[in-house]
Scaffold this active site. Structure first.
Site, mmCIF file in Angstrom:
data_model
loop_
_atom_site.group_PDB
_atom_site.id
_atom_site.type_symbol
_atom_site.label_atom_id
_atom_site.label_comp_id
_atom_site.label_asym_id
_atom_site.label_seq_id
_atom_site.Cartn_x
_atom_site.Cartn_y
_atom_site.Cartn_z
ATOM 1 N N SER A 110 5.584 8.097 9.477
ATOM 2 C CA SER A 110 5.824 9.057 10.641
ATOM 3 C C SER A 110 5.807 8.292 11.858
ATOM 4 C CB SER A 110 5.087 10.084 10.385
ATOM 5 O OG SER A 110 3.745 9.614 10.684
ATOM 6 N N GLU A 139 9.782 1.782 10.657
ATOM 7 C CA GLU A 139 10.817 2.371 10.263
ATOM 8 C C GLU A 139 10.228 3.765 10.523
ATOM 9 O OE1 GLU A 139 14.053 1.677 9.916
ATOM 10 O OE2 GLU A 139 13.963 -0.389 9.250
ATOM 11 N N CYS A 175 14.457 10.503 6.135
ATOM 12 C CA CYS A 175 14.441 10.096 7.569
ATOM 13 C C CYS A 175 15.791 10.420 8.416
ATOM 14 C CB CYS A 175 13.889 8.796 7.924
ATOM 15 S SG CYS A 175 14.828 7.426 6.788
ATOM 16 N N GLU A 224 10.755 16.889 14.116
ATOM 17 C CA GLU A 224 11.176 16.398 12.955
ATOM 18 C C GLU A 224 10.729 17.224 11.825
ATOM 19 O OE1 GLU A 224 9.741 12.862 10.867
ATOM 20 O OE2 GLU A 224 12.020 12.468 9.970
ATOM 21 N N LYS A 261 1.109 -1.171 -0.030
ATOM 22 C CA LYS A 261 -0.114 0.008 -0.028
ATOM 23 C C LYS A 261 0.965 1.183 -0.016
ATOM 24 C CE LYS A 261 -1.376 2.909 2.279
ATOM 25 N NZ LYS A 261 -1.083 4.266 2.012
#
Ligand code: NAD
Length: 492
Positions: A238, A259, A293, A392, A185
């Site tokens: 996220s 992750e 990331c 972030e 997905k």
């Protein structure tokens, strides 16, 4: 079905790849696909529903339990993976261009990470599984135990938009090598490039149902996470979404790897070389317009070198050339979407309202009137407790922070909820290594930062659970089974 990447014409993709064939969506929701550098429509993609996810998961389950895939040997799977890699290679140039249009990635990087890396990963995991003992026999008290590594089952892979091809293949390649079947997905923001996988899988002769692709937003993702026939979820995205997915997988006792985000630190020690830092800072801090990331968005600088390094980094940021990511001379493209640009600008505004000092950048570039561009932005004198040092941003906004000595640098680097990337810059590599050993992070570079696809990758703390990449990356797709048997199975 081949992709046209000319700037003229629509790239409408109103079907999914389920059970080895193109399937019409069950609903009528679509998402416009917008080119990041122009703000113009490239095409539309259908958004899947729970019913589409259900069809894909059933196909994956059937392919595993009833189809030929569940009975393949490692060597047979390795051969299919290599054919899949060859089919992706043929499309690499078009794929790289398409992703750059979708999310603004500079084309040279896209050629490596969207064009090249996925095929490389398939070949790497073909080698890994061919060399992995899937069955070992050990002596036991009662005779022998056959220790088997079996595929974990049906894998639901959910991916973000920043490195859509590579991050999907971080999951698909080890999963297929292990003998699992997959439902992917992808992120709706980069829906179009996902069709490349389907195209190539068909050409490679991947058996029906082994890889299924359903586009969709969070509802489709949630339906995949909680589908009763899924055995494992592999997620990149996220931390907020990862937390929700982790909770649901905990409730279901479903295997999950996550992750997630980062707020990594680059540590410049007092004996660091500024030229070396500037040579490596592009990869460490501005890779993919900082939509990465592992971006090292906190730069910790030895106080005795602080002013010199702040000036050097400001000059480095100012030298970036913003523009069309398809132009090879452009070094920084736009943010992926308008919504993401607005998020990045909000972070900048919050930092402007703090005690931090804006050194360069700070908004949208005047000379680019369309597309989702933001200036490379540097704030100095940031305190590690401030918003900019903790959250972030996922855009080119750096927080420069002074420190007193190596121990202080380690303390500040570790004072974060995240632990994903990092780097240490010193003329003495042993000294840098001593600092790196004390930073709680999943990956860290000494005087450079470049991801190694051959080594495990993942996060400490809120940056995730589990590891992808390297030979170790296949472990998440295997389940151990111990068969207690007689001594006749022991090697003679
Ligand atoms: P996101 O979490 O918003 O979305 C990621 C994927 O999850 C998308 O496919 C989305 O449709 C899906 N999703 C959203 N809500 C869901 C839900 N409730 N259930 C199931 N699926 C759901 O992330 P994003 O904005 O696409 O990507 C940016 C984030 O990804 C950043 O935080 C970045 O640090 C992180 N990231 C991490 C890594 C890593 O390897 N650690 C790599 C790249 C990006």
């Amino acid at each position: 079905m081949s992709l046209s990447v000319e700037r003229t014409g629509d790239l409408d993709r109103k079907y999914f790849f389920i059970d080895g064939t193109w399937a019409a969506p069950s609903g009528d929701r679509v998402q416009e696909q917008i080119e990041a550098a122009t703000g113009e429509r490239i095409g539309v993609a259908s958004l899947g529903t729970a019913a589409d996810i259900d069809a894909a998961v059933r196909a994956a389950r059937h392919a595993l339990d009833e189809g030929p895939w569940g009975r393949t040997t490692a060597a047979e799977r390795a051969a299919v993976l290599r054919r899949f890699a060859d089919a992706l290679d043929k499309r690499a140039g078009d794929t790289a261009t398409l992703v750059s249009r979708e999310n603004g990635m500079p084309i040279a990087l896209s050629q490596m990470l969207n064009g090249g890396a996925p095929a490389g990963l398939l070949r790497m995991y073909a080698d890994v599984v061919e060399n992995l003992p899937l069955e070992e026999v050990r002596a036991s008290q009662a005779g022998a135990t056959i220790v088997r590594r079996e595929p974990v089952g049906v894998v639901g892979a959910i991916t973000p938009w920043n490195f859509p091809q590579a991050l999907a293949m971080f999951k698909i390649a080890p999963a297929l090598a292990a003998g699992c079947t997959v439902v992917l997905k992808p992120s709706p923001e980069t829906a179009l490039d996902a069709y490349v996988f389907a195209d190539a899988a068909q050409e490679a002769g991947l058996p029906a149902g082994v890889l299924n692709i359903v586009l969709g937003d969070r509802d489709a993702g949630a339906a995949l996470v909680s589908h009763p026939m899924v055995d494992k979820i592999a997620f990149t995205g996220s931390t907020a979404t990862g937390r929700a997915i982790g909770q649901e997988c905990g409730r279901l006792v479903r295997r999950v790897t996550l992750e997630l985000g980062g707020k990594s630190a680059a540590i410049f020690l007092e004996d660091g070389n500024v030229e070396t830092l500037l040579a490596g800072l592009g990869n460490a801090a501005f890779l993919n317009n900082s939509q990465t990331c592992t971006t090292q968005s906190r730069i910790l600088i030895a106080r005795s070198r602080y002013d010199e390094v702040v000036d050097a980094i400001a000059g480095f940021a100012d030298a970036y050339r913003l523009g069309d990511p398809l132009d090879p001379s452009v070094t920084m493209g736009p943010m992926a979407t308008q919504g993401h640009l607005e998020r990045v600008l909000r972070h900048i505004e919050i930092a402007k309202g703090s005690d931090a000092r804006l050194v360069t950048g700070g908004g949208r570039p005047d000379h680019l009137s369309r597309g989702w561009f933001v200036q490379p932005t540097v704030f100095a004198d940031v305190h590690n407790s401030e918003h900019l040092a903790r959250e972030e941003v996922f855009g080119p906004v750096l927080a420069l922070i002074p420190f007193d000595d190596d121990a202080d640098a380690v303390r500040i680097a570790n004072d974060s909820n995240f632990g994903l990337g990092g780097s240490v810059w010193s003329a003495d590599e042993d000294r840098a290594l001593a600092v790196a050993r004390r930073v709680r992070t999943g990956t860290i570079g000494l005087n450079y930062y470049t991801l190694d696809l051959g080594a495990p990758f993942g996060g400490f703390k809120d940056s995730g659970i589990g590891r992808e990449l390297g030979p170790e990356g296949i472990a998440a797709y295997l389940e151990y089974k111990s068969v207690y048997a007689s001594a006749k199975y022991l090697p003679a």
